[in-house]
Each structure stands twice: as C-alpha cells, then as structure tokens.
Design a protein around this motif. Structure first.
Motif, PDB file in Angstrom:
ATOM      1  N   SER A  22      -3.173   2.338  -6.074  1.00  0.00           N
ATOM      2  CA  SER A  22      -3.554   3.726  -6.354  1.00  0.00           C
ATOM      3  C   SER A  22      -2.513   4.350  -7.266  1.00  0.00           C
ATOM      4  O   SER A  22      -1.398   3.826  -7.419  1.00  0.00           O
ATOM      5  N   ILE A  23      -2.865   5.478  -7.857  1.00  0.00           N
ATOM      6  CA  ILE A  23      -1.966   6.171  -8.781  1.00  0.00           C
ATOM      7  C   ILE A  23      -1.204   7.240  -8.013  1.00  0.00           C
ATOM      8  O   ILE A  23      -1.807   8.065  -7.321  1.00  0.00           O
ATOM      9  N   GLN A  24       0.096   7.196  -8.108  1.00  0.00           N
ATOM     10  CA  GLN A  24       0.931   8.143  -7.381  1.00  0.00           C
ATOM     11  C   GLN A  24       0.621   9.573  -7.832  1.00  0.00           C
ATOM     12  O   GLN A  24       0.572   9.872  -9.014  1.00  0.00           O
ATOM     13  N   GLY A  25       0.372  10.442  -6.867  1.00  0.00           N
ATOM     14  CA  GLY A  25       0.045  11.836  -7.166  1.00  0.00           C
ATOM     15  C   GLY A  25      -1.441  12.118  -7.161  1.00  0.00           C
ATOM     16  O   GLY A  25      -1.828  13.284  -7.107  1.00  0.00           O
ATOM     17  N   LEU A  35       2.248   3.217 -10.119  1.00  0.00           N
ATOM     18  CA  LEU A  35       1.166   2.583  -9.369  1.00  0.00           C
ATOM     19  C   LEU A  35       1.707   2.152  -8.008  1.00  0.00           C
ATOM     20  O   LEU A  35       2.790   1.554  -7.925  1.00  0.00           O
ATOM     21  N   GLU A  36       0.961   2.441  -6.953  1.00  0.00           N
ATOM     22  CA  GLU A  36       1.380   2.097  -5.600  1.00  0.00           C
ATOM     23  C   GLU A  36       0.405   1.082  -5.005  1.00  0.00           C
ATOM     24  O   GLU A  36      -0.782   1.371  -4.853  1.00  0.00           O
ATOM     25  N   LYS A  53      -1.552  -0.956  -2.281  1.00  0.00           N
ATOM     26  CA  LYS A  53      -2.018  -0.584  -0.951  1.00  0.00           C
ATOM     27  C   LYS A  53      -1.366  -1.430   0.137  1.00  0.00           C
ATOM     28  O   LYS A  53      -1.254  -0.990   1.282  1.00  0.00           O
ATOM     29  N   GLU A  54      -0.934  -2.651  -0.214  1.00  0.00           N
ATOM     30  CA  GLU A  54      -0.196  -3.513   0.695  1.00  0.00           C
ATOM     31  C   GLU A  54       1.069  -3.967  -0.018  1.00  0.00           C
ATOM     32  O   GLU A  54       1.005  -4.543  -1.105  1.00  0.00           O
ATOM     33  N   SER A  55       2.226  -3.697   0.599  1.00  0.00           N
ATOM     34  CA  SER A  55       3.494  -4.064  -0.029  1.00  0.00           C
ATOM     35  C   SER A  55       3.629  -5.572  -0.132  1.00  0.00           C
ATOM     36  O   SER A  55       3.467  -6.298   0.864  1.00  0.00           O
ATOM     37  N   ASP A  56       3.948  -6.049  -1.340  1.00  0.00           N
ATOM     38  CA  ASP A  56       4.129  -7.475  -1.553  1.00  0.00           C
ATOM     39  C   ASP A  56       4.884  -7.661  -2.868  1.00  0.00           C
ATOM     40  O   ASP A  56       4.423  -7.220  -3.927  1.00  0.00           O
ATOM     41  N   PHE A  57       6.061  -8.298  -2.819  1.00  0.00           N
ATOM     42  CA  PHE A  57       6.868  -8.478  -4.022  1.00  0.00           C
ATOM     43  C   PHE A  57       6.143  -9.338  -5.052  1.00  0.00           C
ATOM     44  O   PHE A  57       6.175  -9.046  -6.255  1.00  0.00           O
ATOM     45  N   SER A  58       5.498 -10.403  -4.590  1.00  0.00           N
ATOM     46  CA  SER A  58       4.820 -11.307  -5.524  1.00  0.00           C
ATOM     47  C   SER A  58       3.676 -10.604  -6.242  1.00  0.00           C
ATOM     48  O   SER A  58       3.532 -10.716  -7.467  1.00  0.00           O
ATOM     49  N   THR A  59       2.863  -9.864  -5.483  1.00  0.00           N
ATOM     50  CA  THR A  59       1.745  -9.150  -6.101  1.00  0.00           C
ATOM     51  C   THR A  59       2.237  -8.076  -7.056  1.00  0.00           C
ATOM     52  O   THR A  59       1.647  -7.868  -8.129  1.00  0.00           O
ATOM     53  N   ALA A  60       3.312  -7.372  -6.704  1.00  0.00           N
ATOM     54  CA  ALA A  60       3.864  -6.353  -7.601  1.00  0.00           C
ATOM     55  C   ALA A  60       4.305  -6.966  -8.918  1.00  0.00           C
ATOM     56  O   ALA A  60       4.065  -6.394  -9.999  1.00  0.00           O
ATOM     57  N   ASN A  61       4.938  -8.129  -8.861  1.00  0.00           N
ATOM     58  CA  ASN A  61       5.363  -8.800 -10.094  1.00  0.00           C
ATOM     59  C   ASN A  61       4.170  -9.279 -10.902  1.00  0.00           C
ATOM     60  O   ASN A  61       4.156  -9.199 -12.136  1.00  0.00           O
ATOM     61  N   VAL A 111       5.821  -0.192  -5.613  1.00  0.00           N
ATOM     62  CA  VAL A 111       5.698   0.692  -6.773  1.00  0.00           C
ATOM     63  C   VAL A 111       5.917  -0.073  -8.067  1.00  0.00           C
ATOM     64  O   VAL A 111       6.886  -0.837  -8.193  1.00  0.00           O
ATOM     65  N   ILE A 112       5.003   0.129  -9.026  1.00  0.00           N
ATOM     66  CA  ILE A 112       5.124  -0.419 -10.380  1.00  0.00           C
ATOM     67  C   ILE A 112       5.170   0.764 -11.352  1.00  0.00           C
ATOM     68  O   ILE A 112       4.228   1.574 -11.398  1.00  0.00           O
ATOM     69  N   LYS A 113       6.245   0.888 -12.109  1.00  0.00           N
ATOM     70  CA  LYS A 113       6.396   1.948 -13.096  1.00  0.00           C
ATOM     71  C   LYS A 113       5.783   1.497 -14.425  1.00  0.00           C
ATOM     72  O   LYS A 113       6.067   0.393 -14.908  1.00  0.00           O
TER      73      LYS A 113
END
Length: 352
Positions: A16-19, A176-177, A179-187, A209-211
């Motif tokens: 989701s988009i922060q804010g 971008l946030e 919905k499930e925290s995961d380092f691999s998916t964020a990368n 979080v992905i900037k």
C-alpha cells in the motif's frame, strides 16, 4: 502440478502507499420512530438526557423533574469509515448500533448525528432510515427472533463535511509499505521498480518500507498507476501453522516441512452414567419414599500405537504423515506442539 512454483502478483496486491488510508469516524445519536421497542428510560437515563438536550436545542423547554416515559427512542452509536481522498458532499455508509436495552431498531430513523474523527473534529453528518436484517415477534410470553435486531445500516446515510488533508504531493519520495514484512520481498519489489523505469529510483529501507523517488516528468497519479501494475514474484513466506484452540482448526502454509519422528497416539475416555433409584415403603408401614442415585463409571482406553512419521519436504507430505496418525483435529493441536518442541516441525506455531 509443480508445488512451490513462483507466481507473479500485482504490486498493488502486495503493498500500500503510505498516507493513503481510511479513517474511522464515530458519533452518538438517537433513533426515533420505533414501534414500542426502544430503550426503557428508567434503566437508561442517558437516553432521557439526550432527548431533553435535543428538545432544548429546538426551543422546547421541558420542566425540571418531568418523568419521561419513552418507548420509541433508542440511544445508538454510529460508526463509519472515511475513505482516502474523500471530498465534501460524498456519501458514506454508516452502521448504527444500540447501546441501551432497546429490543429492536427495526423501522427506526436516525436523527442528524455528527461523526467525529480521532482529532475530535466533525468530518461527516449522518441521518436516515435504518435497514435491519433481522425480524422478531412476541406474544403472551412467547418470543421468536431471526438474526440480530440491535444493529442497522444506512446506505449513503452520511455526507462528508470536511476533507482529510493529503500529503501525497508534499514530498519528492513515495513510501510503499508491504502488507507482510519480508526482507526478500522488499528487495524484489525494489529491483522490479528499478527495472520498470530503467533507473535506480527505488530502495528498500527495511523489511516493510520501500522508498521510491517520483520522476519529475510524470504526474503523481500517472506514476502511481504505473507502479501498481508492476508484476512481482514475492519470496516464499515464513513457515507457519495457525492453531485455533477453540474450534480445533489447523491451517498451515506451503513452507511447512517435517523431519523424521515417532509419535505415540492413544485415546482415554471416561463415561459416567447416573440413574435414580427409588425406594418405596410398604403400605401402612409409616415409612417414607427415598430417592437415591446410583452411578456407573466406565474407563475405556484404546491401545496406544507408536507410528514412525517420515519427514517430508512439501505440504502434501506433511498432510499425509499427519493423516496416518489418525488423530482428530483437537489431538493435532497437542501433537503439533510436541513435534515443535522435539525439533521435528520446521514451522512457527501460532495459537489464536
């Protein structure tokens, strides 16, 4: 079928988009026009106080000490969700819930009620006729009821009066946030965004979080629309088993694996039957009838079995191994916890 194969998902389904979020609204109001099913005013004094306050605002003064016996009014809490980017004049659905001892809200009308946010500011006004999904009837001490009568809903029952300020265009970066925290998916998400736009505009800050730097040559809406349609192959999730101790439900995901182990399973049941025994005295004996109870206790124990459960690298193998034990869902709760303690179950256990 190939188990564990990756499948692409849209970025809008993963993050989701922060804010960009909804806000909860709540208000206290009155429902009028009930058919004698409202609050019992002697037991809910706040309903009478609300009526007196409302009448005074309308220019009607009720003498002090007047005992109001109202049957067609109920005090309610009104809740709604204010979507992101809502503008004045937009309509919202509201839920109306009785907070007193009203028997039913069926056929009632909600009087104009301000809905406030967490900052105590009014963001919408609600009013309208309730739709209650249940029905009930009573006569001569008999009563029947279908579904719930204490909650109703008003479609488009609230009008937005104030917009929530948006911070979407105030910064050059978008967060971008997941919905499930995961380092691999964020990368993986950051790499997919950089590949889409051909430049290093995205970087993962942490597991959630992905900037993303917003390009100056694209409008913010067009850029976000392009982000949402990116296909991403998320990393496999953590191995987890959810246990519901109340219902005996057991749910496990694809990543659960099992090592070789031996399980002993047997059931012990205790049955107690109690029957009354009546001792009746003979005629003209002057004795009294005595009632006693006789109980029979039976203990049944199934022979215990020790079964070797072979390890499996896939969910289907784990299911086959657990089915071979022949345990009930309630028994599986204890068996899975014991497997986890023994180090044979490669998964996190979560009891809900």
């Amino acid at each position: 079928m190939v188990i564990g194969s990756a499948h692409a998902e849209r970025l809008k389904d993963l993050a989701s988009i922060q804010g960009v979020r909804s806000n909860q609204l709540v208000g206290y109001g009155l429902v009028v026009g009930l058919d004698g099913t409202g609050d019992q005013t002697t037991q809910t004094p706040f309903t009478v106080q609300s009526i007196i306050s409302m009448m005074q605002q309308m220019g009607i003064n009720i003498p002090i000490g007047t005992n109001l016996q109202l049957k067609n009014v109920a005090a309610v809490m009104v809740t709604a969700s204010l979507p992101a980017f809502s503008q004045p004049g937009q309509n919202l659905d509201v839920t109306v819930s009785s907070m007193g001892n009203a028997k039913s809200l069926r056929g009632g009308t909600l009087v104009m009620t301000p809905l406030k946010g967490a900052d105590n500011q009014v963001y919408a006004m609600a009013q309208g006729n309730l739709v209650v999904g249940g029905v009930g009837a009573s006569a001569n001490g008999s009563q029947t009821q279908i579904n719930h009568l204490g909650v109703g809903r008003i479609s488009s029952g609230a009008t937005v009066e104030r917009a929530v300020p948006s911070t979407l265009n105030l910064s050059d970066t978008i967060s971008l946030e997941l919905k499930e925290s995961d380092f691999s998916t964020a990368n993986i998400v950051a790499d997919a965004i950089n590949k889409k736009f051909g430049t290093s505009i995205a970087a993962a800050q942490d597991a959630r979080v992905i900037k993303v730097m917003a390009p100056a040559n694209l409008s913010r809406v067009s850029f976000l629309a392009s982000l949402e349609t990116i296909d991403v192959n998320p990393a496999p999730g953590y191995a987890k088993i959810i246990l519901n101790a109340r219902t005996g439900s057991v749910v496990m995901n694809q990543s659960v694996t099992l090592e070789d182990c031996a399980v002993s399973h047997g059931n012990l049941s205790v049955v107690i039957n109690t029957a009354p025994v009546i001792s009746q005295p003979g005629a003209l004996s002057g004795g009294q009838t005595v009632v006693a109870a006789r109980s029979e206790i039976t203990i049944e124990k199934e022979p215990g079995k020790v079964l070797k459960v072979d390890g499996g690298a896939s969910l289907s193998d784990v299911i086959k191994a657990l089915n071979a034990i022949g345990a009930t869902p309630q028994d599986l709760l204890a068996i899975l916890q014991a497997m986890k303690a023994a180090g044979s179950l490669r998964a996190d256990l979560e009891v809900i």
